[in-house]
Design a protein around this motif. Structure first.
Motif, PDB file in Angstrom:
ATOM      1  N   ILE A 107       0.828  -1.199   0.000  1.00 53.56           N
ATOM      2  CA  ILE A 107       0.000   0.000   0.000  1.00 53.56           C
ATOM      3  C   ILE A 107       0.868   1.257   0.000  1.00 53.56           C
ATOM      4  CG2 ILE A 107      -1.668   1.289   1.401  1.00 53.56           C
ATOM      5  CD1 ILE A 107      -2.886  -1.405   2.190  1.00 53.56           C
ATOM      6  N   ALA A 108       1.992   1.224   0.741  1.00 54.43           N
ATOM      7  CA  ALA A 108       2.910   2.375   0.752  1.00 54.43           C
ATOM      8  C   ALA A 108       3.502   2.621  -0.625  1.00 54.43           C
ATOM      9  CB  ALA A 108       4.018   2.152   1.778  1.00 54.43           C
ATOM     10  N   ASP A 109       3.762   1.549  -1.383  1.00 57.89           N
ATOM     11  CA  ASP A 109       4.277   1.704  -2.744  1.00 57.89           C
ATOM     12  C   ASP A 109       3.301   2.462  -3.645  1.00 57.89           C
ATOM     13  OD1 ASP A 109       6.621   0.421  -2.148  1.00 57.89           O
ATOM     14  OD2 ASP A 109       6.004  -1.527  -2.942  1.00 57.89           O
ATOM     15  N   HIS A 110       2.034   2.495  -3.242  1.00 61.00           N
ATOM     16  CA  HIS A 110       1.020   3.229  -3.999  1.00 61.00           C
ATOM     17  C   HIS A 110       0.696   4.575  -3.333  1.00 61.00           C
ATOM     18  CE1 HIS A 110       0.535  -0.634  -5.982  1.00 61.00           C
ATOM     19  NE2 HIS A 110      -0.238  -0.055  -6.877  1.00 61.00           N
ATOM     20  N   GLY A 111       1.582   5.023  -2.422  1.00 56.75           N
ATOM     21  CA  GLY A 111       1.446   6.359  -1.853  1.00 56.75           C
ATOM     22  C   GLY A 111       0.446   6.478  -0.723  1.00 56.75           C
ATOM     23  N   ILE A 112       0.157   5.365  -0.035  1.00 57.73           N
ATOM     24  CA  ILE A 112      -0.865   5.366   1.018  1.00 57.73           C
ATOM     25  C   ILE A 112      -0.252   4.838   2.311  1.00 57.73           C
ATOM     26  CG2 ILE A 112      -3.125   4.453   1.707  1.00 57.73           C
ATOM     27  CD1 ILE A 112      -3.699   4.083  -1.299  1.00 57.73           C
ATOM     28  N   ALA A 113      -0.572   5.493   3.422  1.00 58.09           N
ATOM     29  CA  ALA A 113      -0.100   5.071   4.742  1.00 58.09           C
ATOM     30  C   ALA A 113      -1.009   3.962   5.291  1.00 58.09           C
ATOM     31  CB  ALA A 113      -0.081   6.255   5.701  1.00 58.09           C
ATOM     32  N   THR A 114      -0.481   3.207   6.255  1.00 59.34           N
ATOM     33  CA  THR A 114      -1.248   2.136   6.897  1.00 59.34           C
ATOM     34  C   THR A 114      -1.007   2.156   8.398  1.00 59.34           C
ATOM     35  OG1 THR A 114      -1.057   0.697   4.955  1.00 59.34           O
ATOM     36  CG2 THR A 114      -1.664  -0.347   7.028  1.00 59.34           C
ATOM     37  N   LEU A 115      -2.085   2.087   9.163  1.00 62.32           N
ATOM     38  CA  LEU A 115      -2.000   1.927  10.617  1.00 62.32           C
ATOM     39  C   LEU A 115      -2.499   0.545  10.992  1.00 62.32           C
ATOM     40  CD1 LEU A 115      -1.615   2.919  13.548  1.00 62.32           C
ATOM     41  CD2 LEU A 115      -3.966   3.812  13.441  1.00 62.32           C
ATOM     42  N   ARG A 116      -1.722  -0.171  11.802  1.00 61.12           N
ATOM     43  CA  ARG A 116      -2.132  -1.453  12.360  1.00 61.12           C
ATOM     44  C   ARG A 116      -1.719  -1.473  13.819  1.00 61.12           C
ATOM     45  NH1 ARG A 116       2.601  -2.089   9.331  1.00 61.12           N
ATOM     46  NH2 ARG A 116       4.158  -3.543  10.187  1.00 61.12           N
ATOM     47  N   TYR A 117      -2.467  -2.212  14.662  1.00 64.58           N
ATOM     48  CA  TYR A 117      -2.215  -2.135  16.104  1.00 64.58           C
ATOM     49  C   TYR A 117      -2.386  -3.499  16.767  1.00 64.58           C
ATOM     50  CZ  TYR A 117      -7.333  -1.935  16.279  1.00 64.58           C
ATOM     51  OH  TYR A 117      -8.675  -2.204  16.122  1.00 64.58           O
TER      52      TYR A 117
ATOM     53  N   PRO B 271       1.040 -12.478  -3.651  1.00 63.16           N
ATOM     54  CA  PRO B 271       1.460 -11.151  -4.138  1.00 63.16           C
ATOM     55  C   PRO B 271       0.432 -10.501  -5.062  1.00 63.16           C
ATOM     56  CG  PRO B 271       2.734 -12.898  -5.193  1.00 63.16           C
ATOM     57  CD  PRO B 271       1.947 -13.549  -4.101  1.00 63.16           C
ATOM     58  N   ASP B 272      -0.292 -11.296  -5.832  1.00 59.99           N
ATOM     59  CA  ASP B 272      -1.308 -10.714  -6.709  1.00 59.99           C
ATOM     60  C   ASP B 272      -2.428 -10.069  -5.900  1.00 59.99           C
ATOM     61  OD1 ASP B 272       0.096 -11.563  -8.925  1.00 59.99           O
ATOM     62  OD2 ASP B 272      -1.061 -13.401  -9.177  1.00 59.99           O
ATOM     63  N   LEU B 273      -2.772 -10.685  -4.767  1.00 63.87           N
ATOM     64  CA  LEU B 273      -3.790 -10.105  -3.895  1.00 63.87           C
ATOM     65  C   LEU B 273      -3.316  -8.766  -3.340  1.00 63.87           C
ATOM     66  CD1 LEU B 273      -6.459 -10.428  -2.183  1.00 63.87           C
ATOM     67  CD2 LEU B 273      -4.977 -11.371  -0.403  1.00 63.87           C
ATOM     68  N   LEU B 274      -2.076  -8.709  -2.894  1.00 60.74           N
ATOM     69  CA  LEU B 274      -1.537  -7.463  -2.355  1.00 60.74           C
ATOM     70  C   LEU B 274      -1.582  -6.352  -3.405  1.00 60.74           C
ATOM     71  CD1 LEU B 274       1.591  -8.866  -0.463  1.00 60.74           C
ATOM     72  CD2 LEU B 274      -0.613  -8.219   0.521  1.00 60.74           C
ATOM     73  N   THR B 275      -1.181  -6.676  -4.623  1.00 59.88           N
ATOM     74  CA  THR B 275      -1.192  -5.686  -5.701  1.00 59.88           C
ATOM     75  C   THR B 275      -2.609  -5.228  -6.025  1.00 59.88           C
ATOM     76  OG1 THR B 275       0.820  -6.628  -6.657  1.00 59.88           O
ATOM     77  CG2 THR B 275      -0.544  -5.271  -8.100  1.00 59.88           C
ATOM     78  N   GLN B 276      -3.538  -6.187  -6.045  1.00 57.39           N
ATOM     79  CA  GLN B 276      -4.926  -5.854  -6.356  1.00 57.39           C
ATOM     80  C   GLN B 276      -5.516  -4.905  -5.317  1.00 57.39           C
ATOM     81  OE1 GLN B 276      -7.547  -9.260  -6.362  1.00 57.39           O
ATOM     82  NE2 GLN B 276      -9.153  -8.185  -7.484  1.00 57.39           N
ATOM     83  N   VAL B 277      -5.299  -5.200  -4.042  1.00 62.78           N
ATOM     84  CA  VAL B 277      -5.837  -4.360  -2.977  1.00 62.78           C
ATOM     85  C   VAL B 277      -5.201  -2.968  -3.019  1.00 62.78           C
ATOM     86  CG1 VAL B 277      -5.937  -4.047  -0.475  1.00 62.78           C
ATOM     87  CG2 VAL B 277      -6.474  -6.277  -1.479  1.00 62.78           C
ATOM     88  N   ALA B 278      -3.879  -2.919  -3.152  1.00 60.58           N
ATOM     89  CA  ALA B 278      -3.187  -1.623  -3.145  1.00 60.58           C
ATOM     90  C   ALA B 278      -3.605  -0.754  -4.328  1.00 60.58           C
ATOM     91  CB  ALA B 278      -1.677  -1.861  -3.149  1.00 60.58           C
ATOM     92  N   ALA B 279      -3.716  -1.358  -5.511  1.00 52.81           N
ATOM     93  CA  ALA B 279      -4.100  -0.584  -6.696  1.00 52.81           C
ATOM     94  C   ALA B 279      -5.542  -0.078  -6.582  1.00 52.81           C
ATOM     95  CB  ALA B 279      -3.933  -1.449  -7.944  1.00 52.81           C
ATOM     96  N   TRP B 280      -6.433  -0.910  -6.047  1.00 53.67           N
ATOM     97  CA  TRP B 280      -7.828  -0.477  -5.882  1.00 53.67           C
ATOM     98  C   TRP B 280      -7.910   0.692  -4.896  1.00 53.67           C
ATOM     99  CZ3 TRP B 280     -11.465  -0.012  -2.032  1.00 53.67           C
ATOM    100  CH2 TRP B 280     -12.808   0.084  -2.423  1.00 53.67           C
ATOM    101  N   LEU B 281      -7.162   0.601  -3.804  1.00 56.56           N
ATOM    102  CA  LEU B 281      -7.176   1.692  -2.814  1.00 56.56           C
ATOM    103  C   LEU B 281      -6.595   2.983  -3.414  1.00 56.56           C
ATOM    104  CD1 LEU B 281      -6.041  -0.280   0.347  1.00 56.56           C
ATOM    105  CD2 LEU B 281      -8.221   0.922   0.083  1.00 56.56           C
ATOM    106  N   ALA B 282      -5.521   2.858  -4.182  1.00 58.27           N
ATOM    107  CA  ALA B 282      -4.920   4.045  -4.776  1.00 58.27           C
ATOM    108  C   ALA B 282      -5.900   4.744  -5.717  1.00 58.27           C
ATOM    109  CB  ALA B 282      -3.653   3.663  -5.529  1.00 58.27           C
ATOM    110  N   HIS B 283      -6.686   3.968  -6.438  1.00 58.01           N
ATOM    111  CA  HIS B 283      -7.662   4.552  -7.365  1.00 58.01           C
ATOM    112  C   HIS B 283      -8.740   5.333  -6.612  1.00 58.01           C
ATOM    113  CE1 HIS B 283      -9.995   4.994 -10.986  1.00 58.01           C
ATOM    114  NE2 HIS B 283     -11.039   4.416 -10.439  1.00 58.01           N
ATOM    115  N   ARG B 284      -9.073   4.907  -5.375  1.00 57.66           N
ATOM    116  CA  ARG B 284     -10.132   5.572  -4.622  1.00 57.66           C
ATOM    117  C   ARG B 284      -9.637   6.650  -3.687  1.00 57.66           C
ATOM    118  NH1 ARG B 284     -11.156   1.225  -7.600  1.00 57.66           N
ATOM    119  NH2 ARG B 284     -13.371   1.131  -8.128  1.00 57.66           N
ATOM    120  N   LEU B 285      -8.413   6.521  -3.174  1.00 62.59           N
ATOM    121  CA  LEU B 285      -7.940   7.428  -2.128  1.00 62.59           C
ATOM    122  C   LEU B 285      -6.975   8.505  -2.613  1.00 62.59           C
ATOM    123  CD1 LEU B 285      -7.396   4.936   0.841  1.00 62.59           C
ATOM    124  CD2 LEU B 285      -9.406   6.342   0.337  1.00 62.59           C
TER     125      LEU B 285
END
Length: 296
Positions: free
Chosen positions: A57-67, A280-294
């Protein structure tokens, strides 16, 4: 990073920021069930979802918080006495803390949930400040129905030598469930073992369908064709219930652990699968979808 829950409990976590100046769009990552740390690991089952997903997700310019969950890692508290509703309130507190940071864009925040985390993501998705919702292996039926489906699939997976014991095992499971429903304490002994009874009671009666019907943000829902803990057929119910933009994907060979397995679906394959990386394909799919929306 530390978020403060409604009851004052500090939730210890990790904020992964992308390269470059902020403020950044961001997502809150919500893990599955159990005594899980910020990376979805326990002492005996190390799923390791947090780091690779945050990196993608960071590679697509988005931050992530996990706890860390209550009573796990650097978060204080008693995990076994924590309820399902406590987990939801903690997720809401983490979302508020993320949105309040000056290096985060409060108008571009999403939630990503896996398994139980997906159920909490559905609830957070009803909040107007949430701009995107990702559901990984999330069920779309009352909790008791989801657990009964899961138990049936796990029973089918028993070794052949144990098949004759199926009637007795079903009766034992029914007694276990009935005993849980009659408990009134946070922690109770069932079959001689301490269990997080309040969490189970609250999950059994929780129905995520009203939350799905109230989500206004775009939704991405992904479940694996080899998932034996969440019914892949619930994807169709998610698509039916979400009133706005919704995209569903049934990924062949993907398991509940978010690894692919060409072999027959079996919980007995989990130790082997956990030695493999997240798909890895799942990770790419999720990150790209989020980048398109956020990201604008």
């Amino acid at each position: 990073m530390t978020a403060i829950a409604a009851d004052g409990l500090p939730l210890a976590g990790t904020l992964t920021l992308p390269a470059g100046p902020g403020p950044h769009p961001a997502v809150l990552l919500l893990q599955g069930s159990g005594r899980l740390d910020r990376d979805a690991n326990t002492d005996r089952l190390r799923m390791g979802l947090g780091p690779p997903l945050a990196a993608a997700i960071a590679d697509h310019g988005i931050a992530t918080l996990r706890y860390d969950r209550r009573g796990v890692g650097a978060t204080p508290g008693n995990w076994r006495a924590t309820g399902f509703t406590d987990n939801h309130r903690d997720a809401a507190a983490a979302l508020r803390a993320l949105a309040a940071r000056p290096d985060i864009r409060a108008d571009a925040i999403g939630v990503v949930g896996h398994s139980e985390g997906a159920i909490h993501a559905m609830s957070l998705g009803t909040h107007p400040e949430v701009a995107a919702v990702v559901l990984l292996a999330g069920f779309a039926r009352p909790g008791e129905s989801a657990l009964r489906w899961q138990a049936g699939m796990l029973a089918r997976d028993l070794p052949a030598i144990l098949k004759p014991l199926m009637p007795a095992l079903r009766a034992l499971a029914a007694r276990y469930l009935a005993r849980i429903k009659t408990t009134r304490t946070d922690v109770a002994r069932v079959a001689g073992l301490p269990v997080n009874a309040r969490w189970m009671r609250e999950l059994l009666i929780h129905d995520p369908r009203p939350d799905l019907a109230a989500i206004k943000a775009p939704v991405l829902a992904i479940t694996g064709g080899k998932d034996i803990q969440v019914d892949p057929a619930d994807l169709a119910e998610i698509r039916r219930l979400v009133p706005g933009e919704v995209e569903i994907h049934l990924i062949p060979d993907l398991t509940h652990l978010l690894r692919r397995d060409p072999s027959p679906a079996s919980v007995r394959s989990y130790p082997r699968l956990l030695r493999q990386p997240i798909d890895p394909d799942l990770l790419t799919q999720v990150a790209a979808w989020l980048a398109h929306r956020l990201r604008p």
